[in-house]
Scaffold this motif. Sequence first.
Motif, PDB file in Angstrom:
ATOM      1  N   PHE A 160      43.570  38.204  38.313  1.00  0.00           N
ATOM      2  CA  PHE A 160      42.334  38.103  38.536  1.00  0.00           C
ATOM      3  C   PHE A 160      42.495  39.245  36.591  1.00  0.00           C
ATOM      4  N   ARG A 161      43.543  40.321  36.816  1.00  0.00           N
ATOM      5  CA  ARG A 161      43.951  40.488  35.810  1.00  0.00           C
ATOM      6  C   ARG A 161      44.184  39.473  34.156  1.00  0.00           C
ATOM      7  N   ARG A 162      44.343  38.052  34.720  1.00  0.00           N
ATOM      8  CA  ARG A 162      44.366  37.436  33.369  1.00  0.00           C
ATOM      9  C   ARG A 162      43.090  37.025  33.184  1.00  0.00           C
ATOM     10  N   HIS A 163      42.149  36.746  33.900  1.00  0.00           N
ATOM     11  CA  HIS A 163      41.163  35.815  33.959  1.00  0.00           C
ATOM     12  C   HIS A 163      39.650  36.774  33.355  1.00  0.00           C
ATOM     13  N   ASP A 169      41.801  46.208  30.444  1.00  0.00           N
ATOM     14  CA  ASP A 169      43.030  45.938  31.426  1.00  0.00           C
ATOM     15  C   ASP A 169      43.201  46.235  33.052  1.00  0.00           C
ATOM     16  N   VAL A 170      43.990  45.965  33.741  1.00  0.00           N
ATOM     17  CA  VAL A 170      43.897  46.316  34.635  1.00  0.00           C
ATOM     18  C   VAL A 170      45.298  46.415  35.419  1.00  0.00           C
ATOM     19  N   THR A 171      45.627  47.409  36.209  1.00  0.00           N
ATOM     20  CA  THR A 171      46.931  47.663  36.907  1.00  0.00           C
ATOM     21  C   THR A 171      46.907  47.757  38.739  1.00  0.00           C
ATOM     22  N   SER A 172      48.144  48.647  38.867  1.00  0.00           N
ATOM     23  CA  SER A 172      48.155  48.692  40.011  1.00  0.00           C
ATOM     24  C   SER A 172      49.373  49.304  41.223  1.00  0.00           C
ATOM     25  N   ALA A 305      47.684  48.082  45.074  1.00  0.00           N
ATOM     26  CA  ALA A 305      46.489  48.825  45.128  1.00  0.00           C
ATOM     27  C   ALA A 305      45.853  48.905  43.373  1.00  0.00           C
ATOM     28  N   VAL A 306      44.925  48.283  43.223  1.00  0.00           N
ATOM     29  CA  VAL A 306      44.666  47.946  41.597  1.00  0.00           C
ATOM     30  C   VAL A 306      43.398  49.053  41.326  1.00  0.00           C
TER      31      VAL A 306
END
Lengths: 885, 117
Positions: A160-163, A169-172, A305-306
Motif C-alpha cells: 500500500f505504501r508503494r502504490h 507517506d505511510v508508516t507503522s 498498526a498503520v
Amino acid sequence: MIDSLRRAWNRVVAVFRRAPLDADLDAEIASHLEAAIEENLHLGMLPEEARRRALVRFGGVTLAAERQREARGLPALDVLGQDLRYTLRTLRRDRGFACVVMLVLALGIGANVAVFSVVNTLLLRPLPFRQPDRLVWFASNRGKGGLSEQTYTVSAFEEFRRHNRSFLDVTSYQTFFNSIQYKLTGRGDPLPIVGVQVAENFFPLLGVEPSVGRLFTPEECRKGGRAAALLSYQFWQRQFGGDPAIVGQAITINAEPADITGPVTVVGVLPSSFDFGAVFSPGMQVDFFVPAYMDFWRTWGNTLAVFGRLKPAVSVGQAQAECDSLFPQLRAAHRDWWEDYESTLSTLQDRVSGRLRRSLYVLWCAVALILLIVCINVSNLLLARATSRSKEFAMRAALGAGRGRLIRQLLTESLVLSVAGALLGIAFAWAVTFYLARQSQMTLPLLSTVRVDGAALAWTVLIAISAAAVFGLAPALRVSAGNLQEALKDSGPGMSQGRGHEHVRATLVVSEVALACVLLVGAGLLMRSFLRLLDVDLGFKPAHVAAIKIEINDYGKTERRGPVLQEILQRVRTIPGIEAAAMTDMLPLDRNRSWGLVSKEHLKDNVPHSAFVYVVTPGYLETMGMRLRAGRDLSWHDSAGVQNAVVINEAAARREWPGQDPVGRPAYGAGDGEARVVGVVSDVRESSLEDRASVQMYIPMSQFSPEGAELVVRTRLPIAAIELAVMSTLRSLNPGQPRTQFRPIQQIVDHAVSPRRFVMVLVTSFAAFGLVLASLGIYGVISYSVTRQSQEIGIRMALGASAARVQFGVVAQTMRLTLIGIAIGGAVSLVAARAIASLLFGTEPADPLVFMGMILLLASVALLAGHIPARRASRIDPMAVLRSV
Amino acid sequence: VGKERLELLQGTLDVMVLQTLAAIGPLHGYGIARRIEQISGDEVLLNQGTIYASLVRLQQRGWISSDWGVSDNNRKAKFYAITRAGLKQLAHGMAYWQRLTGLMGRMLAFDSEGAGK
C-alpha cells in the motif's frame, strides 16, 4: 489622529498624577478668584460683595474642579477604583458571606476549568505532532474485531505504501509490542521494560525530533544491522538520571521472541512531549523504541498498526476512496494474502478520542449546569444581602447616585467575588488536573498530558466574567429599582421589600431545583449503568486472582516446554496460601490476538472465521474461575507430538457447530492441521465489559508457543504476602526472571471500566454538589421568609394557631417550590436522558427507578432544608413578638 | 433644550478659547473667561469655571501650552498660549463654523420665505 492619541495618553498619565494635578488646579482656581475679586473691588464693591459676585460668576468651585478632572483623566477608571475600594471594605465587613460565596464560586469555576482542561486536551487541542490534522489512521476489517483483525501484514503495509497516491507517506508500528517481553540486564536485577518496534519513517512522519542524539538510520532498520534504540524521555530520566552521555553507549536488552538480544546502542532520546502510550495505547508507559525489522515480521501475519500523512489537498474521503479500490487490486495481485484489508480510514485524532467525544460533551454540559446552579445560588445570596443593604442603597440614591452608578457598583462587587472565586478555582483545577495526569490506571488517551494551560486560563477569565454578569445582574437591577422613600423609612423587618423581591428569589430557587434535578437524574442513569456493568457476567471471577509476567526458558524446544511449565507450576502451588496456579499468554480485557477457528462443515466457506486465541496451561480455567460447560479442561497429556487439543467457548460452539455437541469434533485453525475440541467453557468478556464475547479458543501451552506468559494465581492472602515467595521460586528456576510485579485481575477489570467510571464519578459529584447548593438555596429563601413573617406568625399563634399548624405552613411552602422545580426538572431530564442514551448500559433513558429515586432524594433533601426554618417558625414566642410590635 | 445647548457650547467654547488666545496672545484662565464674556455681551451665560475643563482638553491635545507666570498686577497666574498645532486647528474650526453658520442661515431663510428662492 495624533492629537487624539496624545490626549488619550495624557489622560492615562493624569490618572497616576492625580495629586500634583489637583494641587495645580486648586492654585489656578484660587488665582482666578483673586483676580475676579480684585477687579470687583476696583469697581467699588465691598469686599464681601466682591467675593460673593466672583464666586457666583465662577459657578461652583467643586463642580468646575470635578468637570476639569473628568476631562483630564479617565473617570471610568477612577470610578472603578472607588468601587473596588468600597467593595473590599464592605466584603471585609461581611467576611462570612464573602467566604461562602467565594468558596461556592471556586468549586463551580474550578470544576469547569478542570473539565475544560480535559476536554481541551482530548478533543480540542491538536495532537502533539506536526500538522496532526493530516494524520490518518487505518483500521482493517472495517475496524471490527480484535487487534489481529484491524492490523496489516508487512506485505500489505509495504504494497500500500508503494502504490498509493493519496499519502505523502505511510508508516507503522508493531502492534503486539506488549507481547514482546524486553528486559534490561547488566544493571542489577533484570528489569522488565516496555519497548515498541516502529517503522523507519515512524518519527519523521509524525514530525518528532529527538531531544538528544538522532533518529534511526536506514542501516539500523534492516535485519542484521547495528542494533539501535531510542529512549523515551521519562525512561531516560528515571533509569539514567537524564544523563546525555548515555547516547552512543550500549545497553543490554533481552527480548522474547529473540529478534533483539544483546547490546543495543542508544542513539537518541525522544522529547518529553512525545508520549506514545498517551496517544496510541492509553494507560501504557513506553520506555524505548527499536526499529521493526520488516524482514523478521514478514511471516507473522497481521502485526502492523498503520497510519499515514495525507498529501496536501487530499481529503480523508478521497484517501478512503483510493483505499477501497487499491486494496482489492493488491489482493488480486497477491495470491498469498489471506484477507481483503477492507480498511476504514479516520483522522488520528478521531481514532484517539472519537469514542470519548460524547462522554466528554456530557461532562462539559454537566459542569456547565453546575456553574449555572452556582450562579443562581450566589445570585440568591446577593439578593438576600441586598435586602439588608437596601437602606444603604437608598441613602446613596438620595445623595445623588444614579441608577447606572448603583448597578455599576453592584456589578463591581460581583466581579470582585467572581475573580476571587476564579483564582481559588484555578488552584482547585490545577490540583485536580495534577491528580488526573498521574492516574496511569485510567485508559483515557492523552490523560497524562492534561494540565491547566493558556487556553484553560482564557476560559477561566471568560466564565468568571460571564458568571459575574449572570449572578450579579438580577440583584443589581432589583436593588437599584427599589423605592427610595419606602426603603428610607424605618419600617419593620422586610416590610420594605415588595412581593416582587420574594418572587424573584422563589423563581431562582425553583430553577435551581430544576437544574439539580436534571443533574441528579443524569448522574443516576450513569451510576445505574455503571452498576449494571459491574454486574455483567464476565465469565471469570477476578476476585483473589492475580497475574505476573514471567519468562519461560524452554531452551527453544516445544517438547521441553511441557515439563518446564509443570515444574514451575508445581513449585508455585506449594507456596502456602496459593490455592491454584496456571499460565496463559493473554489475559481477558488486556491484550488480545486472533487466529482462525473453523469446523469441518465451514471449511469450504471462503470467509475468515476469526477467533481470539489464548495459549494456556491446564488449570487455567479453574484458576480464573471460568465455568466448564461440556467436555474437559486441557491436560498435560495434550503435549507435543499428540493431537492438538482445543477448548472453545460457547460463542464458538454456536458459530461453528450450531445445534450440535462440539466436544470430540475436529477443528481447524488452531495450529497446522486438525485439532480436537475437548471442552466448552462459558463466554468470557475479552475486549470490553459492554460487548458480548466473541469466539474464543484455549490451546495448550505444551503444544503451542505462547506470546509472552503470565503466571496466574488464586490466593486469599494479600498479594504482598506471596509476592516474595513467588519471585524467589521463579528466580530459583530461572535466574533471568525479570523483577516484575503482580497485577490483580480486578485491576485489569477496573482498567477496562475506567473511562466510564471517570465520567460517572465526575457527574455524580457534580450532582451531589448541585443538590447541596439547591438545598442551601431552599433553606435561604424559606428561612428568610420565616424571618419576614415572624410578626404575622406570632400573631397567628397568639390567636391560637398550633405549632404544628405553623410548621406545616412553612413546610408546605417549601414543598410547593420544590415540586414546581422537580416538575420542570423532570421534564427537562427526560429530554436530557435521551441525549445521553448512547452512554447508558443496560439502562433505559426513562428508567423509572432512577427517576423516582432521584426525585425522592431531591424532595427529601428539600424537605430537610425547609424543616429547619419551619421548626424555628414554630418556636416563635407570640408574647415576644406582640411586645415588639 | 439644555442638552442641545451643552453640546453646542462644548465645541464652541474650545474654538472661542483658541480664537481668544490667537487674537490676544498668552492669557490666564480668568482673562480668557472675561474676554469671551466681553465679546459675547449677555448672549452667553458662561460659568467661568467651565473654562478649565476646556483648557485641559485643549492642552492635552497639544493645541495650547501653559506656564505659571506673573500677571500685570504682580499675581501668580497660569498663562495659556496657542501652539502651532492649535493655530492649525483654529483654522480648521473656523472653516467649520463658517460653513455651519452659512448653512444654518440658508436653511432658516428658506424656511421663512417659502420655496421661492
